[in-house]
Motif scaffolding. Structure first.
Motif, PDB file in Angstrom:
ATOM      1  N   UNK A  85       0.820  -1.207   0.000  1.00  0.00           N
ATOM      2  CA  UNK A  85       0.000   0.000   0.000  1.00  0.00           C
ATOM      3  C   UNK A  85       0.855   1.258   0.000  1.00  0.00           C
ATOM      4  N   UNK A  86       1.921   1.279   0.822  1.00  0.00           N
ATOM      5  CA  UNK A  86       2.785   2.456   0.861  1.00  0.00           C
ATOM      6  C   UNK A  86       3.523   2.608  -0.465  1.00  0.00           C
ATOM      7  N   UNK A  87       3.931   1.491  -1.060  1.00  0.00           N
ATOM      8  CA  UNK A  87       4.589   1.560  -2.364  1.00  0.00           C
ATOM      9  C   UNK A  87       3.648   2.141  -3.413  1.00  0.00           C
ATOM     10  N   UNK A  88       2.405   1.712  -3.413  1.00  0.00           N
ATOM     11  CA  UNK A  88       1.425   2.207  -4.380  1.00  0.00           C
ATOM     12  C   UNK A  88       1.155   3.697  -4.172  1.00  0.00           C
ATOM     13  N   UNK A  89       0.906   4.077  -2.929  1.00  0.00           N
ATOM     14  CA  UNK A  89       0.599   5.484  -2.638  1.00  0.00           C
ATOM     15  C   UNK A  89       1.812   6.368  -2.885  1.00  0.00           C
ATOM     16  N   UNK A  90       3.006   5.870  -2.536  1.00  0.00           N
ATOM     17  CA  UNK A  90       4.216   6.654  -2.732  1.00  0.00           C
ATOM     18  C   UNK A  90       4.579   6.819  -4.191  1.00  0.00           C
TER      19      UNK A  90
END
Length: 326
Positions: A85-90
């Motif tokens: 999720x953090x990879x996608x949002x980042x």
């Protein structure tokens, strides 16, 4: 209600920040599950999105704040879903994301983290070892450490699920929530206690990873030396005190379920609902299976929180076909 760290005004505002692809997830009655469970059942499906879990509701808030403040690097520890999720949002905001995970984490989750462009560092040991390493990297490099459940954005992002439940036309008596670090339970619980106080908030954790449940019952942090469960997404050993304080205010109960019940829940969700889920997402069904009398005559909502599962492991647990007699 007593005050948690969460703020409902911020949660309402969060819906303007979170990518709409993660909002308005399906909520529907699943009558096919009901004869076996002995109660009315609705599913809140948090897997129909690009990262196949609820976690991006929180990382969207985290990444937006980082970008707004010019902080372009972040690191987190993850069993897999938070990292994705953090990879996608980042990625969508130009952030440089590092994810630290156990080398024993679900392979499918690790591969997806890499595919989303994050830097992945693997450590020996379990998720707690990954948390220690992520904190070390944050100190060394002077970058933002994203801590699931402790960072209020992760809780308030998850709390938007509670808004959707409270605003739905579906009447229900109980919500069953997978309990790990506590972001999902405290977020949803905060909103429901304010907007639907008659709804019972029941948290569910594996018997093999009971730290937060023991902490809730004893009203103090209880750590464990190890965790032994297929539900890797909720396998923490050291609860965060501030998160426990919130959970004590919003949860009505916390229960433990056996591994066999988790597997049976996964089989039922496949056979009766057509859903391939990771073990953590079957905890709600497992709770009903273990205590049918408690939930008899009620309408329960179970939050199906993730579907990132290794195919080989899934087939070992569930089999090639669902057991429709479960």
């Amino acid at each position: 209600m007593p005050q948690t760290r969460l703020d409902t005004a911020r949660i309402l505002d969060a819906r303007r920040v979170i990518d709409p692809v993660f909002l308005g997830s399906p909520l529907y009655r699943c009558e096919a599950l009901e004869p076996a469970l002995g109660c009315a059942v609705s599913i809140k499906l948090e897997t129909a999105n690009p990262v196949r879990s609820f976690k991006a509701r929180g990382t969207e808030l985290v990444a937006s704040l980082l970008a707004e403040h010019g902080e372009l690097r972040a690191v987190c520890a993850s069993a897999g879903n938070l990292g994705q999720a953090l990879a996608w949002s980042g990625r969508g905001r130009g952030l440089d994301v590092t994810v630290v995970a156990s080398r024993f984490a679900t392979v499918a989750k690790l591969e997806r983290i890499r595919a989303l462009g994050a830097r992945l560092e693997l450590v020996d040991g379990d998720h707690e070892a990954a948390r220690e390493r992520a904190a070390e990297i944050a100190r060394r490099d002077g970058i933002r450490l994203v801590e699931d459940s402790l960072d209020i954005e992760t809780c308030e992002g998850a709390a938007t699920i509670g808004l959707e439940l409270a605003e739905s036309a579906t009447p229900f008596d109980t919500v069953l929530i997978a309990l790990g670090g506590g972001a999902l339970a405290t977020g949803v619980g905060h909103v429901l206690k304010e907007r639907a106080p008659g709804v019972e908030v029941v948290c569910v954790q594996p018997l093999g990873a009971p730290a937060m449940t023991h902490s809730w019952h004893r009203r103090r942090v209880v750590s464990t030396d190890s965790a032994d469960t297929i539900a890797d997404g909720v396998a923490g050993r050291h609860p965060v005190p501030a998160v426990l304080d919130d959970l004590l205010l919003v949860a009505d109960d916390a229960v433990l379920v056996r591994e066999a019940s988790i597997v049976a829940g996964m089989r039922m969700l496949l056979g009766h609902a057509g859903l391939v889920v990771e073990p953590s997402a079957a905890l709600g069904v497992a709770a009903v299976l273990e205590d049918r009398d408690r939930f008899a005559g009620r309408h329960v909502v179970t939050i199906v929180c993730g579907s990132n599962v290794d195919p080989d492991a899934y087939h070992r647990w569930v089999g090639a076909a669902a057991d429709r007699t479960a």
